[in-house]
Every structure is written in C-alpha cells, then in structure tokens.
Design a protein around this motif. Sequence first.
Motif, short mmCIF file in Angstrom:
data_model
loop_
_atom_site.label_atom_id
_atom_site.label_comp_id
_atom_site.label_asym_id
_atom_site.label_seq_id
_atom_site.Cartn_x
_atom_site.Cartn_y
_atom_site.Cartn_z
N GLN A 3 0.51 -1.58 -0.81
CA GLN A 3 -0.15 -0.19 0.13
C GLN A 3 0.70 0.99 -0.15
N SER A 5 -0.18 4.93 0.43
CA SER A 5 -0.37 5.47 0.58
C SER A 5 0.15 6.48 1.57
N PRO A 6 1.01 7.59 1.22
CA PRO A 6 1.56 8.19 2.18
C PRO A 6 1.55 8.58 3.39
N ARG A 18 4.08 14.01 -0.32
CA ARG A 18 2.80 13.11 -0.62
C ARG A 18 3.87 12.85 -1.96
N SER A 19 3.70 11.27 -2.15
CA SER A 19 4.35 10.44 -3.07
C SER A 19 2.62 10.45 -4.88
N VAL A 20 3.44 10.75 -5.74
CA VAL A 20 2.70 10.61 -7.07
C VAL A 20 2.58 10.04 -7.07
N VAL A 21 2.89 9.04 -7.59
CA VAL A 21 2.94 7.37 -7.85
C VAL A 21 1.64 6.96 -7.43
N ALA A 22 0.85 6.31 -8.48
CA ALA A 22 -0.15 6.73 -8.41
C ALA A 22 -0.29 4.97 -7.23
N ASN A 23 -1.98 5.13 -6.70
CA ASN A 23 -2.42 3.90 -5.65
C ASN A 23 -2.73 3.03 -6.76
N ILE A 25 -4.34 0.60 -5.89
CA ILE A 25 -5.79 0.84 -5.83
C ILE A 25 -7.21 1.21 -6.45
N LEU A 26 -6.24 2.19 -7.45
CA LEU A 26 -7.33 3.30 -8.34
C LEU A 26 -7.81 1.80 -9.28
#
Lengths: 119, 544
Positions: A3, A5-6, A18-23, A25-26
């Motif tokens: 996971q 999430s930052p 904050r990470s801009v790497v797409a989660n 889960i999207l």
Amino acid sequence: VDQTSPAYSSDALNAGTRSVVANPILDDFRFQTLVRNRRRFSWSLTVLMLILYFSFILTLAFAPDMLGRRISADQPCTWGIPVGFGMFAITFALVAVYVVRANTVFDVAASEIKEGVRK
Amino acid sequence: MKRVGLCTFLLFVALPAIAAAPAGLKQSHNPIAIGMFLVFVASTLFITRWAARKNNSVSDHYAAGGKITGFQNGWAIAGDYMSAASLLGISALVFSSGYDGLIYSIGFLASWPIILFLIAEPLRNLGRYTLADVVSYRLQQRPIRAFAASSSIVIVLLYLVSQMVGAGKLVELLFGFNYVAAVVIVGVLMVVYVFFGGMLATTWIQIIKAVLLLAGAAFMAFMVLSRFGFSLNALFSEAILAHPKHVAIMSPGGLVADPVSAVSLGLALIFGTAGLPHILMRFFTVGDVKAARKSILYATGIVGIGYALIIIIGFGTIALVATDPQYHTSSGGVIGGVNMVAIHLAHAVGGNVFLGFICAVAFSTILAVVAGLTLAGSSAVSHDLYANVIRKGTATDKEEMRVSRITTLALGILAILLGIAFEKQNIAFIVSLTFSIAASSNFPVLLMSIYWKGLTTRGAVWGGSLGLATAVILTILSPTVWVQVLGHAHAIYPYEYPALFSMLVAFAGIYLFSVTDRSAAGARERSLFDNQLVDCELGTVKQG
C-alpha cells in the motif's frame, strides 16, 4: 500488494512529500464501482434535499397563501403546520436512509477492498 | 499545579458572581436561578478538573483523543449547534410573527443531511484536527493553512461577539448581574474549560447542555399542551385569539420579503453550517466514519425534536404570555424584551423553580457554544498558523499545546473586550453574516478540495478570499447595516443577505483561478487527487 498511501506525520505534512505514484487500488474494479455508486447516491440525496428545502422556501416567498390555507374549515390548523413539521421528519428520514445504506453496503465494499489489498 | 490553578479560577469566577448578585440586582431577585447557576458552574468546573487530568497531548486537547462515541458526539453536536438564539430567538420569532419562526429552524436543520452526504466522511478520513488538514492534503500547506485559519478566525470572532453580547444581556436580565460582570464571567469560564479541559471538557459541557435544553424544552412543551388537552388545534385557537395579527400567525407572513433574499438566506443557513469551524471540528473527536455518521443521525434527531418543541413553546408564549399582565411593563411591552418570552413561559407553566432551571439552561447554552468556538479558534491559530505555517511542521507537541493555550487566553480577553465594546451596538446582522461568510469561504474550498480534481492552491486561496470579501462587503452595503446601523438613506445592495452572490463569486473564483493555473505545482496538485480519492473513500491515511 504494497500500500503506497503516504505517511502522515507532522513533518511529512509539508507539500512535496506526498507520493505522486498512483495507488494501485485505483485500478481495482471494485474500488471504481464503490466510488461511482457512493457518489451517485450521496449527490442524489443532496439534490433531493435541496429541491425539498428550496421548494419550501420559494413557496413561502411566492405563494404564501398555499401554506396558509386551512386543512378543515372548522379548525385553525393550516397546511403550513404539517408541511413545516413534515420538513423536520423528511430531513431526519433522508439522514437515516443514508446511514443505513452506508453501514450495510458501502462499508462492506470498502473493507472488502482493503482486505483484498492486504492479502 | 493544575488543581491550584482551577481553584484560583473558581474563586475568581464565583466570588464576583456572589458579590455582584446583591449589589447589581436590576431585575426581580431570583435566588433559585442564581443557585441553579452556581450548581451548573460548579459541576462544569468539576468536569473540567476531571478532563484536565486526561488532557495530555495535542490529540487529546483538539480532539479528545478521537475517543468520543457516535452517540456522545451526536449530543455534543446538538449542544454545540443550538445556541441561546435557538431557544430564545426562535420562540421570540414565533411570538411576534407566528409561522415564520419555522423558516429559520427548518433551514438550521436542513444543513445536517448536506454535511452528512458530502462533508462528514471525507473530513473524518482525510483530516485530524482542522478543516485545513483536509484542504491541504494535496495543496500547498502554508498558503492554504494561512487562508483557512484566517477565515476560521474571522468566523469565530464574529460568532463570539454575538454570543458575548447576547450572554451579557441575558445574564444581566436573568440573574441581575451588571452587563460587564456578566461578560467577564462568561469569558473567564470559557477560557477555564478550554485551557485546562480541552476538547474532552468542552464535549461533556455540550452534552450536558443539550440534555438540559431538551429536557427543559420537553417539559415546557408538555405543560403548554396539557393546558389545551393535548390538542394543537386548541392551542392554535387560543393563540389566534390572543395575538394582534390573529389568524395571520398561522401562515407565512413575509419574513422573507423578496425571492433573492429568501434564496440567499436559505443558502447561508443550509451551507453555512458546513463551513463553521467549531462544528466541523466535532467530527475529529470520533474514531471512524461509522461513528461520524452515527453522530449526525443522533444530532439531526435531537436538533429536530428540539426545534419542534421550541415551535410549540413559541405558540405557547402567544397563548399564555401575551395576554398575562404580570409579564408586561406598564407601557405594554414584554418585560426584558421579546427575547424573554420563553423565560416568562417557563414561569407561567412551572413556577419559580422551573424558571430558575430554564435560566440556568439558557446560561449553559451560551457557555457550551462559546467553549466550542474558543477551541476551534485556538486550534486554527496553534495547529494551522503556528505549527504548520510559521514552524513548517517542526513544532513539538508541547510547543503547539502551549501556543494553543496562550491563544485560548488571548481569545478570552478579546471576546470580553469585544463584548463590552459592542454592548450598545445593533448586532442583529452578525449571526447571518457569520453563516454567509462560512458558506462563501470555508465551505466552497472544502467542497471543491474533496470533489474537484482541477482545484489548485491558487484557485482555493483566491476563490475563498473573494467569497469572504464579497460576503462582508455586501453585508455592509445591505439595508441591515448601511441603513439601520450606519444611518444612510438608501442601501447600495438592495437585499438582506449576501450568500447567493458571495457563493457564486467564491465558486467562480475557485474555478477561474484554478483552470488558469499553469504552474508545475498546480499540475502536481491535480495529479495527487487520485491518491486522495483512495484515502478519502477507504480511510487509509496513516496517522503519524
């Protein structure tokens, strides 16, 4: 699946951390369905509440006589009284409808998605 | 050390109260009311002492450690939300114009579903202590927090002024203290609650107040109905006979004169609540979204029943107070002004003991609201301005807590000074201005940050500030201030309330300044929206 999430600690709060790497889960189909269903449901209820409330307000402004008409000729109670108290009841009912659905449908879906991620 | 501090405060509060009572009696001597007031104050100080022992961290201080249950929070929200204006103001409105009293109460209640459907869960999932936590999830910390803290402080100060002036006049009338003493007592008590007891003490004071208010209102409504054989029609018939407007009290009577003012008022009432910092703060005191939802379900039920009872009480005042000479001065006006009709009704249906009880309830109502406001204002300063704007997140828990307490003290002093300064001013416009500002600054920014991917820092700060400025300027130019307060002949802005236009300005400003934002930071903020969506829906933010 990890996971991403930052972290949310006070020194990590400042912008840029904050990470801009797409989660991942999207991309989960169940997540997309949950978001779509929940948004449709909560915005529909919002619009319904606004329609009810502003019809009441605009009736007051444009057609006060409608609410001032007596229910029966020999009693002083006007239609405005049950309509007004009915507004209290409808407001509560809409809240209750949302809470029941969120508790039974959305929470279950959300926890299934989170469970799936953890496996 | 804390205990010594509290005892000192107890002396400071109780002594002037006792000393002022015999000296400053302006109204009838009311020992029962003063006795009940002292019992209430003593029990709130006892709660504060208990809460102070558990108030050890920033999280305890701002949010009671997130340990409040949904049921408790529902009562606390009701206690935070129903001000003395609800009980006294709405019953007075029914007393003077009948049916129109329903308009305000329905608007106040209708905001709760909107908060539940759109705001409460994202707020709980994305934030910790203030609404700026949510907005700054993906936007730039410093400008966003500076903006949100400023607008929150404006809202808190305005609301505090209206409550302090109301409190001063009310306590002056109910207990016979002089105005300044009354304002000082309220200011000192609210500082004590928040300074020592933080959110935990504030929460329990709000819960107790809500229970007292509902119990008092229920008893009063029951006694009114019992006089009329539990028939609403019999009550209405008597009210129609007693009221100078007769049958017109049963229908809407032009309280909202023109459609633009009507819609503007409606918008401010329904969306303003969703931008009030002391209300939003309550959602951080519960552990999860389920409890947040549950709190709104209970709060809506409690507030709804409360308003329904107050409407019955209002018609009761027409039937039982309007015709009774003992509640009128020799010139025919209501003793203490029309806002006192519910207090007179308490005497009419329950005698001196119940009158004393209702006086204490009215007082507790004010205290619970100002305590919530003070906590919200001090957290905006210490958590947003100090810890994140000035110290950029490097402040320790201890430092943040110290700043929060210093701010609480400063807010208390400011509230007392403003309360004294505004004693003779016509401040009727302040409450609606507060709701209009909240609906045009905090609410649009919060809503768009949750639901609109395109929002950037530039859009949020510009749009929110323009909305705030428009609400203030239009209120100054409106008939209520430009003509009635400043004494000009004609109003420049013809409508009573600004919200319709100021909300449009806010949303348009947010949109325009966001879409024209071509900066790299803006692009980054938009790309963070998808991850925010995951945390918003699933509550997966890791809390540090």
